[in-house]
Scaffold this active site. Structure first.
Site, PDB file in Angstrom:
ATOM      1  N   GLN A  96     -58.238 -39.296  59.393  1.00 29.40           N
ATOM      2  CA  GLN A  96     -59.561 -39.370  58.785  1.00 29.40           C
ATOM      3  C   GLN A  96     -59.506 -40.097  57.450  1.00 29.40           C
ATOM      4  O   GLN A  96     -58.442 -40.346  56.882  1.00 29.40           O
ATOM      5  CB  GLN A  96     -60.110 -37.959  58.537  1.00 29.40           C
ATOM      6  N   HIS A  98     -62.252 -39.977  53.773  1.00 28.87           N
ATOM      7  CA  HIS A  98     -63.484 -39.442  53.199  1.00 28.87           C
ATOM      8  C   HIS A  98     -64.017 -40.395  52.140  1.00 28.87           C
ATOM      9  O   HIS A  98     -63.239 -41.025  51.416  1.00 28.87           O
ATOM     10  CB  HIS A  98     -63.241 -38.065  52.577  1.00 28.87           C
ATOM     11  N   GLU A 115     -59.528 -34.298  47.821  1.00 30.25           N
ATOM     12  CA  GLU A 115     -58.963 -33.008  48.206  1.00 30.25           C
ATOM     13  C   GLU A 115     -57.484 -32.934  47.857  1.00 30.25           C
ATOM     14  O   GLU A 115     -56.842 -33.945  47.554  1.00 30.25           O
ATOM     15  CB  GLU A 115     -59.163 -32.766  49.697  1.00 30.25           C
ATOM     16  N   HIS A 173     -55.731 -40.089  55.828  1.00 34.61           N
ATOM     17  CA  HIS A 173     -54.875 -38.905  55.857  1.00 34.61           C
ATOM     18  C   HIS A 173     -55.017 -38.164  57.177  1.00 34.61           C
ATOM     19  O   HIS A 173     -55.964 -38.393  57.945  1.00 34.61           O
ATOM     20  CB  HIS A 173     -55.214 -37.960  54.700  1.00 34.61           C
ATOM     21  N   ARG A 193     -63.820 -40.101  61.154  1.00 33.75           N
ATOM     22  CA  ARG A 193     -62.698 -39.965  62.078  1.00 33.75           C
ATOM     23  C   ARG A 193     -62.292 -41.353  62.564  1.00 33.75           C
ATOM     24  O   ARG A 193     -63.103 -42.098  63.111  1.00 33.75           O
ATOM     25  CB  ARG A 193     -63.101 -39.065  63.247  1.00 33.75           C
TER      26      ARG A 193
END
Length: 319
Positions: A96, A98, A115, A173, A193
């Site tokens: 994925q 983000h 994250e 990641h 994705r």
């Protein structure tokens, strides 16, 4: 009165999950597989609730909406900026990326997602995917997604208990099979994705990919931050502390408490405490809470002095 709040999580049964959140941390839910527990969340897709005390049963979102000052003066407009999860990956997750805050707010009308992963446990040979091994052009990126060779371009990191990866928005990641992880992230659920191992959902359909969106936000180069914690481990006798990661949205420190540790949640920021091992008692002027491994406590800004008694390992997240 401002007092620490023990939280009851929201659960997710994604198809790649296992059972270790149940067997290791005693999570109670009928969902199976048990992929994630959202331990601190005000997100509409999985709000956590207050587990005990005078506010028991209310969502954390309701409590914070009623009194935003509980977040502290350092908290940006828009409410609690983070979401804290426990993740059990029996199978590998999809690859994925983000979006950044700017792109996500402009295009998706929600927050971006930076994250950090703290590895609680990992099977022998377990890996986390983290950025690219070498720079790519967008044309090559798209071509390797289409022909199924993208994994050859990706930086695979062998991990063990205690390892840390900080994943800035825009960094490709993926979590590999056999990883049990604590994730501290922005309050967002906006993935793109890229690659999903031709995996099918419960209805037999291939899960959708988001190639165009991924191409718009992915940094097509090796990761900026090195693998590992931001700071060194500092032994202070009664406890040791390691700064794991710091960004505009959160600052997280690993606390390895042998006996006890005095802390203070002043008016600047809340404290979020996730126990990853052992057990603890949290004492403040107005009372005490028992905390087990896998449980999370929200300490409001302005709560003041409190003390954690171990032995335990805890992730302390603040602003």
């Amino acid at each position: 009165m401002r007092e620490p709040l023990k939280l009851a999580p929201a659960f997710k049964d994604y198809l790649w999950g296992g059972e270790r959140l149940r067997t290791v941390f005693g999570k109670k839910t009928d969902l199976s597989p048990l992929a994630e527990s959202w331990e601190l969340s005000v997100h509409r897709d999985g709000p956590c609730r207050i587990a005990e005390g005078r506010l028991a049963g209310r969502t954390l979102a309701e409590v914070l909406d009623a009194d935003p000052a509980l977040l502290g003066s350092a908290c940006p407009a828009g409410g609690l900026p983070i979401l804290i999860k426990l993740i059990d990956a029996k199978q590998q997750l999809s690859v994925q990326v983000h979006p950044t805050e700017d792109y996500a707010m402009r295009v998706e009308h929600e927050h971006g997602k930076t994250e950090m992963w703290y590895v609680i446990d990992a099977a022998p040979g377990a890996e986390l995917l983290y950025g690219f091994r070498h720079p790519l052009s967008e044309q090559t990126f798209r071509a390797h997604i289409a022909d199924g060779t993208l994994l050859d371009d990706i930086n695979a990191v062998k991990v063990k208990k205690g390892d840390v990866l900080f994943i800035e928005a825009g960094t490709l990641h993926g979590i590999g099979a056999g990883c049990l992880i604590a994730e501290i992230q922005q309050n967002s659920t906006s993935p793109s994705r890229i690659f999903d191992y031709t995996r099918r959902d419960k209805n037999g359909a291939l899960r959708p990919l988001h190639i165009d969106k991924a191409a718009a936000v992915t940094r097509l180069a090796p990761p900026v931050r090195p693998v590992g914690p931001l700071g060194p481990r500092v032994d202070r006798g009664a406890y040791a502390e390691t700064v794991l990661g710091v960004c505009d949205y959160f600052s997280t420190t690993l606390l390895e408490i042998r006996t006890s540790l005095a802390l203070c949640a002043d008016s600047r920021s809340y404290h979020a405490i996730l126990l990853t091992a052992g057990s603890a008692k949290l004492r403040w002027a107005g009372g005490a809470l028992d905390i087990a491994a896998g449980e999370c406590v929200f300490v409001p800004a302005g709560c003041g002095a409190y003390r954690l008694f171990g032995p335990c390992d805890a992730l302390l997240t603040t602003l």
